[in-house]
Design an enzyme around this catalytic site. Sequence first.
Site, PDB file in Angstrom:
ATOM      1  NE  ARG A 150      36.355 -36.714  27.391  1.00  0.00           N
ATOM      2  CZ  ARG A 150      35.167 -36.156  27.657  1.00  0.00           C
ATOM      3  NH1 ARG A 150      34.904 -35.682  28.863  1.00  0.00           N
ATOM      4  NH2 ARG A 150      34.231 -36.090  26.734  1.00  0.00           N
TER       5      ARG A 150
ATOM      6  CE1 TYR B  47      62.182 -35.133  30.817  1.00  0.00           C
ATOM      7  CE2 TYR B  47      59.913 -34.487  31.248  1.00  0.00           C
ATOM      8  CZ  TYR B  47      60.888 -34.965  30.379  1.00  0.00           C
ATOM      9  OH  TYR B  47      60.563 -35.260  29.083  1.00  0.00           O
TER      10      TYR B  47
ATOM     11  CG  ASP C 274      58.307 -35.938  39.653  1.00  0.00           C
ATOM     12  OD1 ASP C 274      58.379 -37.160  39.853  1.00  0.00           O
ATOM     13  OD2 ASP C 274      58.343 -35.439  38.512  1.00  0.00           O
TER      14      ASP C 274
ATOM     15  CE  LYS D   2      60.505 -41.328  32.354  1.00  0.00           C
ATOM     16  NZ  LYS D   2      59.399 -40.427  32.355  1.00  0.00           N
TER      17      LYS D   2
HETATM   18  O1  P1T Z   1      57.338 -38.552  30.186  1.00  0.00           O
HETATM   19  P1  P1T Z   1      56.174 -38.386  31.110  1.00  0.00           P
HETATM   20  O2  P1T Z   1      55.496 -39.657  31.494  1.00  0.00           O
HETATM   21  O3  P1T Z   1      55.210 -37.345  30.643  1.00  0.00           O
HETATM   22  O4  P1T Z   1      56.767 -37.871  32.503  1.00  0.00           O
HETATM   23  C1  P1T Z   1      57.409 -36.644  32.656  1.00  0.00           C
HETATM   24  C2  P1T Z   1      58.380 -36.732  33.796  1.00  0.00           C
HETATM   25  C3  P1T Z   1      57.996 -36.232  35.035  1.00  0.00           C
HETATM   26  N1  P1T Z   1      58.837 -36.298  36.107  1.00  0.00           N
HETATM   27  C4  P1T Z   1      60.068 -36.833  35.995  1.00  0.00           C
HETATM   28  C5  P1T Z   1      60.956 -36.863  37.191  1.00  0.00           C
HETATM   29  C6  P1T Z   1      60.494 -37.362  34.771  1.00  0.00           C
HETATM   30  O5  P1T Z   1      61.732 -37.886  34.725  1.00  0.00           O
HETATM   31  C7  P1T Z   1      59.643 -37.299  33.642  1.00  0.00           C
HETATM   32  C8  P1T Z   1      60.074 -37.800  32.309  1.00  0.00           C
HETATM   33  N2  P1T Z   1      61.450 -37.987  32.190  1.00  0.00           N
HETATM   34  C9  P1T Z   1      62.121 -38.454  31.085  1.00  0.00           C
HETATM   35  C10 P1T Z   1      61.516 -38.804  29.947  1.00  0.00           C
HETATM   36  C11 P1T Z   1      63.579 -38.550  31.232  1.00  0.00           C
HETATM   37  O6  P1T Z   1      64.252 -39.219  30.417  1.00  0.00           O
HETATM   38  O7  P1T Z   1      64.095 -37.977  32.196  1.00  0.00           O
END
Ligand code: P1T
Length: 398
Positions: free
Chosen positions: A58, A110, A182, A207
């Site tokens: 961890r 988001y 971000d 992504k």
């Molecule tokens: O889903 P996760 O890996 O926890 O990431 C969150 C996140 C953070 N920042 C941005 C710009 C994001 O688009 C996302 C997650 N977004 C989606 C799941 C979506 O469909 O927009």
Amino acid sequence: MHAEQTHRDRAFGFATRAIHYGQEPDATTGAVAPILSLATTYKQDGVNQPRGGFEYSRAQNPTRAQLETVLAGLENAEFANAFASGLAALAGLMSLFAPGDHIIAGDDLYGGTARYFDQVLSKYGIEFSYIDATNLDALERAIAPNTKLIYLESPTNPMLRLADIRAVSELAKRRNVLLAVDNTFATPYLQRPLELGADVVLHSSTKYLGGHSDIVGGALMTNRRDLYEKFQFHQKAVGAVPSPFDCWLLMRSIKTLALRMEKHCENALAVAQFLERSGAAKKVYYPGLPSNPFHELAKRQMPKGFGGMVSVDLGGRAEAEAFIKELRLFIFAESLGGVESLACFPWEMTHASVPIERRLKLGLTEGLIRLSVGIEDKEDLINELERALSAAQVAVAT
Ligand code: P1T
């Protein structure tokens, strides 16, 4: 550890860093692909004598350390910390703050980020103001004595608005506030916020970094050792770390990031141009279009390309639903950044938890479709969109 070595090879280009950083052939076997290290715990040579800094998985894991080196290399950062999701990375970033602190967040984020701020962190006494991050004066006016952070996306999810990261970072420095960006939508191939003055970069590696819709992950990158050490502490103390296999898979994906982004950008530009030309959409949002209000900034800030995301307002919910029904190659799903094209209906999906007034102020309407343009043959994508647009027009005509 490994992440600290990244500065030594700064001379290498992006694709070279993506393929080689942290991934020298294995010292004992010569294996060219990284070793997947599944052990949860490590033999220590004596009291306070862990080998190579590894004690318990961890806290530190050799495969994760390799991933963190390449992640740092992508953003030309000194340090990176990998997390189990983008939101877990956000929680790592937010661990810097305490009750009574104020955070200025971009007003176009988001939905899950806004949900974490509004429905979780607000309960712990952290205050948020949502401000249009494209407006420097508004950002400056929102800074209060207890403001600790400006947090923004650029391009934003889902309206694809751009903040001038260098200008915001100058403001943040002048007012002694941290800036975190971000960078999920742009990817470090197209934009590197630390080089523009940001203190921390966040990624949902679910992504584009993952790129194949099969890994959930997140990361924080920074040049500041003090922040890196706090993120490292958070990894160990809270534990939202990625599995070794996810780290391994992500390293494999990152090797093709540069190639994939070239094609995402080419296809998205073609899709945006087609949608605009068709005259059938009420509005097309893509920073690569000369008609887009952020186009000049985009050319400066994202000189290699404008990304793979396109949003389109079809005018209303009936049009949007008819359009969605016609899609085959564009899979109707949340998320983005994979090789396959996706279409999402932010109103009911990714941004359903954002208050309606905040959505409408941005132009996030019930007619908005967000396209994550994949790397298929662009003619096939455009043919499908042409059919879907006709279906949308028929839906409202009847
Ligand atoms: O889903 P996760 O890996 O926890 O990431 C969150 C996140 C953070 N920042 C941005 C710009 C994001 O688009 C996302 C997650 N977004 C989606 C799941 C979506 O469909 O927009």
